[in-house]
Design an enzyme around this catalytic site. Structure first.
Site, short mmCIF file in Angstrom:
data_model
loop_
_atom_site.label_atom_id
_atom_site.label_comp_id
_atom_site.label_asym_id
_atom_site.label_seq_id
_atom_site.Cartn_x
_atom_site.Cartn_y
_atom_site.Cartn_z
CB VAL A 44 -0.83 -0.06 1.21
CG1 VAL A 44 -1.91 1.28 1.24
CG2 VAL A 44 -1.98 -1.32 1.01
CB CYS A 45 3.80 2.08 2.00
SG CYS A 45 3.34 1.88 3.67
CB THR A 46 4.71 0.43 -2.98
OG1 THR A 46 5.73 -0.30 -2.23
CG2 THR A 46 5.29 0.41 -4.45
#
Ligand code: BEZ
Length: 211
Positions: A44-46
């Protein structure tokens, strides 16, 4: 003590992917966004970091500097940026703070042990040119943020800093605003030459004053 809206954004000096930064000096007279990520090399962070990179011009236009943070070290961030650029078709164009000792995360209360053991939750801080905190958002690790919403809030904050208006639910740049309750009808007639419509004495709409 937990941070609140209107508090000064705590200053810090930290290593980032763009060198050592003293936060307040780096902000200068700009608005700022500080946003946290649980961990490097997470899915998700990516997508979040890639999305931010792709809309960075919109933040620059608004005089907003952006900085990300995660608790992993600098070397890890550098490797992760390669992955972000590759998978999200972008160029990460803002610094990422390396915070392995969790100094900044602690200062900004980004670690919520009942939600995530030792990673930061997804926090967003919008900071004004006066270094005061204007907005705080906290999302769980499992929910990626809506960066258009962050942009929308910046538009509202910058407008309401300069005009005696507030922005209604789901407002977007260019739409009608609400005249703040402290403004009398007499003052409103002078302040808003495009006119206003009163749905109720306390609910008065006017076209966006700077458009
Ligand atoms: C993610 O960014 O994908 C993520 C990070 C920590 C926990 C769950 C998801």
């Amino acid at each position: 003590m937990a941070l609140r809206l209107g508090d000064e954004a705590p200053n810090f000096t930290a290593e980032t992917t763009e060198g050592t930064i003293n936060f307040h000096e780096w902000l200068g007279d700009s608005w700022g966004i500080l946003f946290s990520h649980p961990k490097d090399f997470t899915p998700v962070c990516t997508t979040e970091l890639g999305t931010m990179a792709k809309i960075m011009d919109e933040f620059k236009k608004r005089n907003v500097k952006v900085i990300a943070i995660s608790v992993d070290p600098l070397e890890s961030h550098k490797g992760w940026i390669n992955d972000i650029n590759e998978t999200q078709q972008c160029t990460v164009n803002y610094p990422i703070i390396a915070d392995p000792e969790r100094k900044v995360a602690t200062l900004y209360d980004m670690i919520h042990p009942n939600a995530l053991d030792n990673m930061t939750v997804r926090s967003v801080f919008i900071i004004g040119p006066d270094k005061k905190i204007k907005l705080m958002l906290t999302y769980p690790a499992s929910t990626g943020r809506n960066f258009n919403e962050i942009l929308r809030v910046v538009d509202s904050l910058q407008l309401t800093a300069n005009y005696k208006v507030a922005t209604p639910a789901n407002w977007n740049e260019g739409e009608e605003c609400i005249i703040t309750p402290a403004v009398s009808d007499e003052e409103a007639a002078k302040l808003f030459p495009k006119g206003y419509r009163a749905v109720k004495p306390y609910l008065r709409y006017t076209p966006q004053p700077n458009k």
